[in-house]
Design a protein around this motif. Structure first.
Motif, PDB file in Angstrom:
ATOM      1  N   SER A 165      -4.763  46.521  11.953  1.00 28.71           N
ATOM      2  CA  SER A 165      -4.819  47.913  11.505  1.00 28.71           C
ATOM      3  C   SER A 165      -5.786  48.143  10.338  1.00 28.71           C
ATOM      4  N   PHE A 179      -2.778  59.488   3.487  1.00 29.51           N
ATOM      5  CA  PHE A 179      -1.850  59.859   4.558  1.00 29.51           C
ATOM      6  C   PHE A 179      -0.937  61.021   4.182  1.00 29.51           C
ATOM      7  N   PRO A 187      -3.345  53.798  10.301  1.00 33.90           N
ATOM      8  CA  PRO A 187      -2.284  52.846  10.642  1.00 33.90           C
ATOM      9  C   PRO A 187      -2.434  52.223  12.019  1.00 33.90           C
ATOM     10  N   GLY A 213      -1.419  45.535  19.168  1.00 39.58           N
ATOM     11  CA  GLY A 213      -0.033  45.405  18.744  1.00 39.58           C
ATOM     12  C   GLY A 213       0.505  46.509  17.857  1.00 39.58           C
ATOM     13  N   VAL A 214      -0.273  47.579  17.631  1.00 43.69           N
ATOM     14  CA  VAL A 214       0.250  48.642  16.777  1.00 43.69           C
ATOM     15  C   VAL A 214       1.195  49.537  17.582  1.00 43.69           C
ATOM     16  N   ASN A 215       1.971  50.319  16.881  1.00 41.42           N
ATOM     17  CA  ASN A 215       3.030  51.113  17.486  1.00 41.42           C
ATOM     18  C   ASN A 215       2.557  52.552  17.704  1.00 41.42           C
ATOM     19  N   GLY A 218       5.454  55.093  18.128  1.00 41.41           N
ATOM     20  CA  GLY A 218       6.097  55.327  16.833  1.00 41.41           C
ATOM     21  C   GLY A 218       5.218  56.182  15.933  1.00 41.41           C
ATOM     22  N   PHE A 219       3.923  55.974  16.023  1.00 39.04           N
ATOM     23  CA  PHE A 219       2.992  56.738  15.187  1.00 39.04           C
ATOM     24  C   PHE A 219       2.981  58.206  15.608  1.00 39.04           C
ATOM     25  N   ARG A 221       5.352  59.817  17.028  1.00 35.54           N
ATOM     26  CA  ARG A 221       6.632  60.379  16.601  1.00 35.54           C
ATOM     27  C   ARG A 221       6.615  60.662  15.101  1.00 35.54           C
ATOM     28  N   LEU A 222       6.064  59.716  14.332  1.00 31.79           N
ATOM     29  CA  LEU A 222       6.001  59.900  12.877  1.00 31.79           C
ATOM     30  C   LEU A 222       5.207  61.161  12.528  1.00 31.79           C
ATOM     31  N   GLU A 225       7.274  64.109  13.085  1.00 27.10           N
ATOM     32  CA  GLU A 225       8.237  64.251  11.979  1.00 27.10           C
ATOM     33  C   GLU A 225       7.588  64.865  10.752  1.00 27.10           C
TER      34      GLU A 225
END
Ligand code: SF4
Ligand code: SF4
Ligand code: SF4
Ligand code: SF4
Lengths: 261, 345
Positions: A165, A179, A187, A213-215, A218-219, A221-222, A225
């Motif tokens: 990353s 960020f 990220p 391998g990063v998410n 999840g990113f 979704r973040l 949020e």
């Protein structure tokens, strides 16, 4: 290799802006320096001389966006011992892949006066059609990484290009993190640019594509949020890497979760 | 709360002028590294002698901790040409770290265990030997601090050369080593006979109370080892982005990778080291491609198990000093204090 004993290099162009090829030209002096090590056999943008294959290393710039280009990329694979994606269009669909979200005819009509003369298909990364041996990320590529790859090919070693990353690189350079104020793609984006944009106070736009391998889900979704709208997230994630593995899935998951609520 | 006996009892009072004098005297022997605020962030960096007035003693934790002084994020270890190796020195000038927080001081001690133990790192040891440490006690903890759980702050207890506490417009200075004591003597700073020691003790008690975030460390390694399948791990693996930022900024994370880089002549080159992290995919990959931490949950666990269990197994101490940097840094909001609390629920 030919009688010269030097590896023969080819550079192909598909649908792209030629910026990555330009980066190669920018280090041409150095290239000649590699003990005059490579023979540039096929590089239409740089030289009128176009020697026939086979080649030792082929670089493909651009996304594959037409039946003719599909043929060309398959031919490139046959002609080259090592085939390398040159830049994010070839690697992840790049900017051209943004059109894939819309119906072909709709985008074509928005851009061209006579779409009927076009013969265009969905923009795909090179690997959609043929196997790749390596990928140079970036829009445009980083000349250093190009040299690393050529050096690696010359000594027969896999070059180690960053595949983690950008945040790791950015933090190690002690940039103030953006960020909290901006949608920064750091990220989940691959390092290797020296965190160029955050260093200049601009958020990462993701031009090097997702790191290994990063998410991604999840990113996405973040970001939601944090109050970003799905369309904005889609635009940002897709800006340079719409066709990268995981991006479509992350967006689908977001849509699904949204509908479930 | 710690008994007052743990702090050095001899206190010197330095006003603005004699504090400046102290810094200048240090700068004659040492390169000064200190927290400075610039471009809306606080970083630890080497100051030139005319920048000494920029030293910030009440700054929030520096973006990167003191480990960067002993081992830069990227460093060239040696150069080579056709089988000939040219080793590079260990770094020239002796360094003084001024104004580091007590938790960061403790982190240096933990790094010492790692780098000067069984596999001694020559560069690190060399750089540590020529070192003068001036710790700045924290009167007002920062939002994510939890140093009291590991007895690493907010006041330093030992292993510093000097401790300084900015209190009521003065600098209260204490020596914690023979070198520190000698330095203050030469400087001619007299010991105070006033009430300053009592003020320090009160300030320490107040600062400790202000640290409200806590980790319950009772049997913590055991608790972790009994909860390898606790649902909290999947929950944070779902949120963690695998960016590695938390380990980059952690003062006790010590992992690095080594890579050879060839020059264009393909005959010469250099060997470089760079910090890396167990959170990133390639970190645990072995020859032929197998990766025992291919799943994110395994990487997420590695970080926290290392800090709160494995480090303990190996060195008899926790590998976290409660500085809060990882919490400040994590864009996904992952907080070890919260994760560990969940294990007890
Ligand atoms: S500015 Fe962007 S790339 Fe840098 S640490 Fe923050 S989120 Fe990561
Ligand atoms: S784990 Fe977090 S709180 Fe603990 S020392 Fe590392 S950065 Fe600081
Ligand atoms: S937490 Fe990870 S990066 Fe940090 S020291 Fe442990 S293994 Fe290394
Ligand atoms: S900073 Fe947060 S998101 Fe990034 S690797 Fe660490 S825990 Fe995961």
């Amino acid at each position: 290799m030919q009688e010269s004993g030097r590896p023969r290099l080819a550079v192909y162009k598909l649908s792209s802006c030629a910026g990555c090829q330009l980066q190669i030209l920018n280090v041409e002096d150095l290239l000649l320096d590699i003990a005059a090590a490579v023979e540039i056999a096929y590089f239409p943008m740089a030289s009128r001389q176009m020697d026939p294959g086979p080649y030792d290393i082929g670089f493909v710039e651009g996304a594959v966006t037409s039946p003719e280009e599909i043929q060309r990329v398959k031919q490139a694979r046959q002609q080259c011992r090592l085939l390398v994606a040159l830049g994010s269009c070839a690697a992840f669909g790049g900017v051209p892949a943004n059109k894939n979200r819309f119906a072909q005819r709709v985008v074509e009509q928005q851009v061209y006066q006579h779409p009927e003369v076009l013969n265009s298909v969905e923009a795909r990364p090179v690997e959609h059609y043929v196997r790749l041996d390596a990928t140079l990320r970036g829009c445009p590529i980083h000349p250093e990484e190009f040299l690393e790859l050529v050096k690696g090919a010359l000594i027969g070693a896999t070059p180690r290009l960053p595949n983690y990353s950008l945040c790791l690189e950015c933090r190690l350079r002690e940039n103030a993190c953006l960020f909290a104020q901006e949608l920064c793609l750091g990220p989940i984006t691959a390092a290797g640019c020296g965190a160029l944009c955050p260093r200049l106070g601009r958020s990462c736009q993701g031009c090097r594509g997702p790191a290994e391998g990063v998410n991604l889900a999840g990113f996405a979704r973040l970001l939601q949020e944090k109050g970003y709208e799905r369309a904005i997230i889609q635009n940002q994630l897709g800006k340079y890497a719409a066709a990268a593995p995981g991006v479509a899935l992350a967006m689908a998951a977001l849509r699904w979760e949204e509908e479930r609520r | 709360m710690s008994p007052p006996a743990q702090i050095a009892t001899a206190v010197r009072v330095a006003d603005e002028a004699s504090w400046g004098q102290l810094l200048r005297a240090l700068a004659q022997t040492y390169d000064i590294w200190a927290p400075v605020a610039e471009k809306n962030r606080v970083i630890l960096r080497c100051l030139s002698p005319d920048e000494l007035d920029q030293v910030k003693l009440d700054a929030p934790p520096t973006l990167l901790p003191a480990k960067k002084v002993y081992r830069a994020p990227e460093e060239t270890l040696l150069r080579f040409r056709k089988g000939e190796v040219e080793p590079l020195g260990n770094g020239q000038h002796p360094w003084a770290l001024v104004g580091i927080h007590p938790c960061d001081l403790r982190a240096i001690q933990l790094l010492d265990r790692v780098y000067t133990g069984f596999f001694a790192d020559e560069r690190y040891s060399h750089r540590r030997q020529q070192n003068f440490l001036v710790v700045a006690n924290c009167l007002q903890p920062f939002p994510h601090c939890f140093c009291t759980s590991f007895q690493s702050g907010p006041f330093a207890r030992k292993e510093y050369d000097l401790a300084v506490t900015p209190l009521f417009g003065r600098h209260l200075v204490q020596a914690g080593s023979a070198a520190g004591e000698a330095f203050l003597r030469v400087l001619g700073l007299p010991e105070t006979t006033g009430s300053e020691l009592a003020e320090l003790v009160a300030a320490q008690a107040q600062a400790e109370q202000a640290v409200t975030r806590k980790v319950n460390t009772d049997n913590l390694p055991r608790l972790l080892n009994m909860n390898v399948d606790h649902p909290v791990w999947d929950q944070i693996a779902d949120r963690c982005l695998s960016c590695g930022a938390c380990t980059a900024v952690c003062p006790t994370c010590y992992c690095f990778s080594v890579q050879d880089r060839l020059n264009l002549d393909l005959q010469s080159g250099e060997r470089r080291m760079a910090w890396t992290s167990c959170l990133i995919m390639e970190f645990s990959r072995v020859a032929l491609g197998h990766n025992p931490r291919h799943e994110r949950v395994a990487r997420v666990k590695q970080r926290l198990y290392h800090k709160f269990s494995y480090f303990n197994d190996q060195y008899g101490q926790f590998g976290c000093v409660g500085c809060g940097r990882c919490v400040d840094t994590c864009v996904a909001g992952i907080d070890p204090v919260e994760v560990l609390a969940q294990l007890r629920r």
